[in-house]
Design a protein around this motif. Structure first.
Motif, PDB file in Angstrom:
ATOM      1  N   UNK A 193       0.933  -1.112   0.066  1.00  0.00           N
ATOM      2  CA  UNK A 193      -0.066  -0.013   0.018  1.00  0.00           C
ATOM      3  C   UNK A 193       0.859   1.344  -0.054  1.00  0.00           C
ATOM      4  N   UNK A 194       1.806   1.012   0.743  1.00  0.00           N
ATOM      5  CA  UNK A 194       2.909   2.334   0.908  1.00  0.00           C
ATOM      6  C   UNK A 194       3.678   2.443  -0.509  1.00  0.00           C
ATOM      7  N   UNK A 195       3.984   1.512  -1.134  1.00  0.00           N
ATOM      8  CA  UNK A 195       4.347   1.726  -2.627  1.00  0.00           C
ATOM      9  C   UNK A 195       3.508   2.222  -3.651  1.00  0.00           C
ATOM     10  N   UNK A 196       2.259   1.763  -3.444  1.00  0.00           N
ATOM     11  CA  UNK A 196       1.445   2.281  -4.574  1.00  0.00           C
ATOM     12  C   UNK A 196       1.117   3.748  -4.094  1.00  0.00           C
ATOM     13  N   UNK A 197       1.077   4.186  -2.952  1.00  0.00           N
ATOM     14  CA  UNK A 197       1.167   5.634  -2.596  1.00  0.00           C
ATOM     15  C   UNK A 197       2.384   6.362  -3.127  1.00  0.00           C
TER      16      UNK A 197
END
Length: 319
Positions: free
Chosen positions: A163-167
């Motif tokens: 999720x952090x990577x997508x953000x």
């Protein structure tokens, strides 16, 4: 390589430990490490209710000690590391390493707090009381940016990394611009490679309180580096800037009660925010306040009260 990491833990206090760690490539989302560990302390009920991990599920697993060297090998290979709450994640990793008699390095690649950066970039809600933009939960930040995370679980280290990577990828230009002062030189730089090849010795000397100019002089005389002192200090700053613990946290008991700690915070709040605005890390601010006799509690308690008041790096007093 830019990395993203996330942890799940037995709790949030100074004796708690990491029980799940995931590390992925920030550009490709490739999983580099994903493991659970058996802790030497109990899992607090509040933590278990969030991530759902029980001691029974970890009973037959190996401890952090068995993976420590491999974890450090991955971390030290990074150009930079992003987490959504870097103060917390790095404090818990250090605590866990030390709980199993493992040495956590004094210097690690620059760690960037994506949660704090997102608050300043998105500017969703401003708190006049705290003088800063409101910190958003990871799942909330993704929803605000229209990022689909329906396939991911919350409070799961690997899925939180994803999720952090997508953000990060959605707002990469904004994040990179925000962190521009801390962007490290290309890994092909001869001077950078010189510094990185000697990072273990630099870390050891620094932990022994050897002045930076003496470290540079020692390595130069030994023929291990050829760079100027100016370049050396720049690389040193890159490795020690932003949310990296430079010294072992003081875990001695602090004030007798939470009220005492709160009173200390209120008395020094303005100075803390000023120093944050000037670019000092929380570790540096804590040491400065303790040296001046303005703070009596441990570093762990200092970061906790800052978290409770939503104080992070790069604050604004006025909108």
């Amino acid at each position: 390589m830019k990395l993203i990491l996330s942890t799940e833990n037995t709790g949030t206090e100074s004796q708690d430990q990491v029980i799940e760690l995931a590390i992925i490539d920030a550009d490709t989302a490739q999983t580099l490490f994903n493991q659970r560990f058996k802790p030497s302390v109990f899992i607090k009920d509040q933590a278990a209710s969030m991530h759902g991990i029980t001691l029974g599920a970890l009973a037959n697993l190996r401890t952090w000690a068995d993976y420590h060297d491999h974890i450090l090998e991955i971390i030290k290979s990074a150009e930079s590391i992003m987490t959504y709450n870097s103060d917390f994640d790095f404090r818990l990793m250090r605590q866990t390493a030390e709980a199993f008699d493992r040495v956590w390095p004094q210097l690690v690649p620059s760690c960037r707090d994506l949660g704090a950066a997102y608050a300043d970039i998105a500017q969703i809600e401003f708190s006049e009381y705290y003088g800063t933009w409101k910190w958003q939960k990871l799942e909330v930040a993704c929803r605000q940016q229209g990022i689909d995370v329906s396939d991911l679980k919350t409070h799961n280290a690997l899925d939180d990394c994803r999720a952090t990577q997508r953000l990060y990828k959605k707002l990469q230009a904004a994040f990179d611009a925000y962190w521009k002062p801390f962007v490290k030189p290309q890994s092909t730089s001869t001077k950078y490679l010189e510094f990185k090849e000697n990072i273990e010795e630099i870390s050891q000397l620094f932990s022994q309180s050897v002045p930076i100019n003496h470290i540079h002089q020692k390595l130069t005389q030994a023929g291990k580096i050829t760079m100027s002192y100016t370049h050396f200090t720049k690389f040193f700053k890159d490795y020690t800037e932003s949310y990296v613990f430079l010294t072992k946290p003081d875990l001695k008991p602090g004030p007798k009660s939470a009220n005492d700690r709160e009173n200390e915070f209120k008395a020094n709040k303005h100075e803390i925010i000023v120093l944050l605005n000037k670019g000092y890390s929380k570790a540096q601010i804590h040491r400065m306040l303790k040296a001046e006799g303005k703070w009596s509690t441990s570093y762990a308690n200092f970061t906790e009260v800052c978290r409770q008041h939503n104080l992070k790096k790069y604050h604004k007093f006025n909108r």
